[in-house]
Design an enzyme around this catalytic site. Structure first.
Site, PDB file in Angstrom:
ATOM      1  N   ILE A 166     -17.178  -0.882  -4.049  1.00 48.76           N
ATOM      2  CA  ILE A 166     -16.903   0.422  -3.440  1.00 48.76           C
ATOM      3  C   ILE A 166     -17.465   1.540  -4.306  1.00 48.76           C
ATOM      4  O   ILE A 166     -18.127   2.461  -3.806  1.00 48.76           O
ATOM      5  CB  ILE A 166     -15.385   0.610  -3.238  1.00 48.76           C
ATOM      6  CG1 ILE A 166     -14.849  -0.412  -2.235  1.00 48.76           C
ATOM      7  CG2 ILE A 166     -15.080   2.032  -2.757  1.00 48.76           C
ATOM      8  CD1 ILE A 166     -13.340  -0.489  -2.169  1.00 48.76           C
ATOM      9  N   ARG A 246      -5.361   0.844  -5.185  1.00 53.39           N
ATOM     10  CA  ARG A 246      -4.018   0.292  -5.059  1.00 53.39           C
ATOM     11  C   ARG A 246      -3.043   1.198  -5.804  1.00 53.39           C
ATOM     12  O   ARG A 246      -3.343   1.687  -6.895  1.00 53.39           O
ATOM     13  CB  ARG A 246      -3.941  -1.134  -5.635  1.00 53.39           C
ATOM     14  CG  ARG A 246      -4.649  -2.191  -4.807  1.00 53.39           C
ATOM     15  CD  ARG A 246      -3.949  -2.429  -3.477  1.00 53.39           C
ATOM     16  NE  ARG A 246      -4.539  -3.504  -2.704  1.00 53.39           N
ATOM     17  CZ  ARG A 246      -5.484  -3.339  -1.795  1.00 53.39           C
ATOM     18  NH1 ARG A 246      -5.985  -2.130  -1.574  1.00 53.39           N
ATOM     19  NH2 ARG A 246      -5.959  -4.369  -1.108  1.00 53.39           N
ATOM     20  N   ASP A 270      -4.103   7.471  -0.420  1.00 55.30           N
ATOM     21  CA  ASP A 270      -4.147   6.586   0.741  1.00 55.30           C
ATOM     22  C   ASP A 270      -3.359   5.312   0.468  1.00 55.30           C
ATOM     23  O   ASP A 270      -3.113   4.530   1.378  1.00 55.30           O
ATOM     24  CB  ASP A 270      -5.600   6.236   1.075  1.00 55.30           C
ATOM     25  CG  ASP A 270      -5.731   5.540   2.416  1.00 55.30           C
ATOM     26  OD1 ASP A 270      -5.183   6.057   3.411  1.00 55.30           O
ATOM     27  OD2 ASP A 270      -6.365   4.470   2.480  1.00 55.30           O
ATOM     28  N   GLU A 275       4.473   0.549  -0.841  1.00 59.73           N
ATOM     29  CA  GLU A 275       3.782   1.123   0.310  1.00 59.73           C
ATOM     30  C   GLU A 275       4.505   0.713   1.581  1.00 59.73           C
ATOM     31  O   GLU A 275       4.607  -0.497   1.862  1.00 59.73           O
ATOM     32  CB  GLU A 275       2.328   0.627   0.321  1.00 59.73           C
ATOM     33  CG  GLU A 275       1.431   1.388   1.269  1.00 59.73           C
ATOM     34  CD  GLU A 275      -0.031   0.983   1.100  1.00 59.73           C
ATOM     35  OE1 GLU A 275      -0.587   1.226   0.010  1.00 59.73           O
ATOM     36  OE2 GLU A 275      -0.574   0.401   2.055  1.00 59.73           O
ATOM     37  N   HIS A 294      -2.857   4.236   4.303  1.00 58.84           N
ATOM     38  CA  HIS A 294      -3.780   3.147   3.995  1.00 58.84           C
ATOM     39  C   HIS A 294      -4.802   2.984   5.124  1.00 58.84           C
ATOM     40  O   HIS A 294      -4.955   1.901   5.699  1.00 58.84           O
ATOM     41  CB  HIS A 294      -3.009   1.852   3.782  1.00 58.84           C
ATOM     42  CG  HIS A 294      -3.735   0.874   2.900  1.00 58.84           C
ATOM     43  ND1 HIS A 294      -3.106   0.086   1.978  1.00 58.84           N
ATOM     44  CD2 HIS A 294      -5.057   0.562   2.801  1.00 58.84           C
ATOM     45  CE1 HIS A 294      -3.993  -0.680   1.357  1.00 58.84           C
ATOM     46  NE2 HIS A 294      -5.191  -0.396   1.849  1.00 58.84           N
ATOM     47  N   ILE A 295      -5.546   4.052   5.380  1.00 61.77           N
ATOM     48  CA  ILE A 295      -6.501   4.043   6.495  1.00 61.77           C
ATOM     49  C   ILE A 295      -7.954   4.028   6.028  1.00 61.77           C
ATOM     50  O   ILE A 295      -8.869   4.063   6.859  1.00 61.77           O
ATOM     51  CB  ILE A 295      -6.282   5.269   7.415  1.00 61.77           C
ATOM     52  CG1 ILE A 295      -6.454   6.584   6.634  1.00 61.77           C
ATOM     53  CG2 ILE A 295      -4.919   5.194   8.087  1.00 61.77           C
ATOM     54  CD1 ILE A 295      -6.420   7.816   7.512  1.00 61.77           C
TER      55      ILE A 295
END
Length: 336
Positions: A166, A246, A270, A275, A294-295
């Site tokens: 990423i 995370r 996010d 969570e 978390h999108i």
């Protein structure tokens, strides 16, 4: 023509349709012989052992069950798992590795939307978009003071924490803009950093020098609560911290303590730990915290990219070529 390998879709219908669209299914079914209709992993006990005995390839994704000894006994000829999703930590087992079963994951495909999401958050944060939005609404059209003009994209400094898949995609995207990119990653060499066109710095300097910090650190035992109180305390005036990795890599209570004392800095989260946050968490109430559920990862049609990656991996496998996205036992030990 070579005989087709026997296969099974082992995935719930909802995820099946989300990850494997018409095009992906058509290609898979041209290359493999599917022994039965798709099976939800939770309903595997309803399938006769004789049907599963010859299965050589499992096509799956989110919701896949652990490949423990009992599962492996059901698939004595299994060679390959095409896992059209990200983390495989809840799927692989020592028994699976010992059996020589190979697995490929679409984690690289899932990295693309996370990088895109992070880029959007970075650009918006460099405009101090969150603070400006709230100030404008509360002041009924009143603008912030000239002294509070944001850095914007030109000449600003973006700090990245970790340069995995990423992070590296994000670097390529950010290089389209006139920004300085600094990063912390102890596993990246100076030569690699030079190739990426970035400056490697300490974790402390990422926080103290950046206008926006974007975290992409995997959740490992070694990275739990890696981002501590002193890091957030040294953030620049009006800087923003973004986390799409995370929540567990952040010492959350310590971060909250600093956010309460410093309303100028923002946290765009996010992910959290736990969570979602606990019901009484200050993250819900702090004006300088932005929460999204978390999108950042693949959603909707984006998930088809993961199915496409599995199709391409299968082509390589059948041609006897090296797989681009295979996860080995050694790799799995270092992945979240």
């Amino acid at each position: 023509m070579n005989k087709k390998l026997k296969a099974i879709y082992l995935i719930s219908q909802n995820f099946h349709d989300l990850i494997y669209g018409d095009d992906e299914r058509r290609e898979l079914e041209q290359m493999l012989e599917f022994v039965c209709p798709g099976i939800d992993p939770e309903e595997l006990s309803n399938v006769s052992p004789e049907t599963l005995n010859d299965v050589e390839v499992i096509v799956t994704g989110w919701g896949m069950v652990e490949m423990n000894s009992a599962m492996l006994e059901l698939f004595p000829k299994l060679q390959l798992i095409l896992y059209g999703a990200g983390s495989i930590k809840n799927v692989v087992t020592p028994e699976m590795w010992d059996r020589g079963v190979r697995i490929v994951s679409a984690w690289a495909a899932n990295a693309v939307p996370v990088a895109e999401f992070s880029l959007a958050e970075i650009i918006f944060s460099l405009k101090h978009g969150w603070a400006a939005m709230e100030y404008y609404k509360q002041g009924h059209g009143k603008r912030r003071k000239r002294s509070e003009i944001p850095p914007g994209g030109y000449g600003s400094t973006v700090g990245l924490i970790s340069l995995g898949m990423i992070g590296r995609i994000l670097v390529r995207m950010l290089r389209m803009f006139d920004m300085r990119i600094i990063a912390y990653d102890p596993f990246v060499s100076g030569e690699q950093a030079e190739e990426l066109g970035i400056e490697l710095v300490s974790l402390e300097k990422v926080f103290s020098r950046s206008d926006v910090i974007s975290c992409h650190t995997p959740w490992l035992k070694e990275t739990e609560k890696m981002l501590r109180k002193e890091h957030f305390e040294t953030m620049k005036q009006d800087a923003t911290f973004i986390n799409t990795a995370r929540g567990a890599v952040v010492d959350e209570p310590a971060m909250i303590e600093v956010l309460k004392k410093r309303p100028d800095i923002y946290a765009v989260l996010d992910v959290t730990y736990p969570e979602p946050p606990e019901e009484d968490s200050s993250l819900y109430d702090l004006p300088n915290v932005v929460l999204t559920p978390h999108i950042a990862g693949s959603m909707g049609p984006e998930c088809r990219r993961m199915g496409h990656y599995m199709v391409e991996e299968l082509k390589l496998y059948l041609d006897g070529q090296s797989l681009k996205h295979e996860i080995t036992r050694e790799m799995a030990a270092t992945m979240a």
